[in-house]
Design an enzyme around this catalytic site. Sequence first.
Site, PDB file in Angstrom:
ATOM      1  N   ASN A 318      25.358 -48.709   6.374  1.00 57.69           N
ATOM      2  CA  ASN A 318      26.543 -48.738   7.243  1.00 57.69           C
ATOM      3  C   ASN A 318      27.095 -47.340   7.513  1.00 57.69           C
ATOM      4  OD1 ASN A 318      28.517 -50.350   8.689  1.00 57.69           O
ATOM      5  ND2 ASN A 318      29.979 -49.833   7.081  1.00 57.69           N
ATOM      6  N   ASP A 361      21.163 -49.146 -10.019  1.00 58.72           N
ATOM      7  CA  ASP A 361      22.435 -49.709 -10.458  1.00 58.72           C
ATOM      8  C   ASP A 361      23.426 -48.573 -10.698  1.00 58.72           C
ATOM      9  OD1 ASP A 361      24.550 -51.084 -11.494  1.00 58.72           O
ATOM     10  OD2 ASP A 361      23.482 -51.875 -13.236  1.00 58.72           O
ATOM     11  N   CYS A 407      38.484 -50.791  -1.189  1.00 59.76           N
ATOM     12  CA  CYS A 407      39.037 -52.102  -0.853  1.00 59.76           C
ATOM     13  C   CYS A 407      39.988 -52.592  -1.938  1.00 59.76           C
ATOM     14  CB  CYS A 407      37.910 -53.115  -0.630  1.00 59.76           C
ATOM     15  SG  CYS A 407      36.845 -53.369  -2.073  1.00 59.76           S
TER      16      CYS A 407
END
Length: 451
Positions: A318, A361, A407
């Site tokens: 993105n 990870d 967020c």
Amino acid sequence: MVKLFTPSRTSRPSLPKKAELTIDGMSSEGRGIAHHQRQTVFVEGALPGERCLVRFTGKEKGHLTGETVSVVSPASYRREPFCRHYEECGGCDWQHLDRQQQLQFKQDNLLQSLKKHAGIEPRVTLDPLTDQSSRYRNRAKFSVWFDKNKQRVIGFREKSSKNIVGIQTCSVLNQRIDDAFQVIKQWAESQSVLSRIDQIDITDDNSRLALILSYSKSINDQDLQVLTEGLESLGFETDVWLKNRSQMSLYQSSQTSPEYTVKMPNLGLELLFSPSDFIQANQGMNEAMVSQAVELLCAGMKNPDTANVLDLFCGIGNFSIALAQKVGSVVGVELHEEMVAKAEVNAQRAGTDNASFVAADLHAAESPTWLKGQFQGVLLDPPRAGAKNTMALIEKLQPESLVYVSCNPATLIRDAKALQQFGYQLDSLGLIDMFAYTHHSEAVASFVRKK
């Protein structure tokens, strides 16, 4: 011997069921703050400056909770909610609040929390990224479960409850998804398949819709044919996917899977994704966010044209693909191998040859074996848990410029405090109006190394 009197719990003043209170603040969770008998009360549906009749609903550690019964003296920025399900549905909690005032409360809460909990203030507070659209959501997740009357319904979580509110329409979904939902709802109820479905996901990429039916009991072909015919009548392409546990397949597919793309027309990009992949639910804000993050990261580097940049938690690329158009090279890192594969395809589709991707990870504490070379910039877009375990990597790399897309204000503040200890200062901070009419805050923060 003098016996001291110790008030028992029963001798303390008991709370009335209701009280008229003055609201003098707003919590980060979107509730009004009032005080009663020297105790703080968090009040659902109340706004600062108002006088409200409050019903007490509970007592938690250090405070009371309540809900607004009636507004005795309303604030000038109180608005009439535009959704018919607003009083019950827990999806939007700020439709009663003016849109501009929503942004102001979010910004004030974020700035105050940063200063209070981390001792940090940005050098520049950016104007919020926002638009005026009310039907902004390109993605929705409907639950199929029981309401408070034990009836199986399709809808969203009820306010302050695990029950599901059956809804007829949703006022923040884009029109195509809402139209498709009407067809799906009528089909599910008339064909008596509600007992077979657990969840319904719909994604609109502005070209075609992807519908995922998660089921616990198989749905017969005749019922599915009725659904597809109903969706075809809407006049736009809709694909039906069937999901049972982790297995997902396209219904009635005689060809390769259809393509879905995240569209960023101003950046000249279209990124492939699968219906089960994570993408932002507000695509207009997504493009604005990507543009701003790239601009901020480049502004913090001396020579962005030749800089090496890390994009952590990169997903399908993105930010990575847009970054690659502005910098020397980009390495994107993402946990899920299937999303890394899509990021690689997206780079090829965009004609980008200076972006590479790694499956790793980022929450693991061990030193990454894939990390090679120096990086002048880092972009972080972590999940709600934040990037706590990635801070050691940042301390080691010491990039010139770092942009953190958040967020969750709580984890942003925690990680900003760690970055400050590593020698970084918060250069700029701005809100992203990703979820209008809710108290949820998204933000972009740029950090530069102290000189």
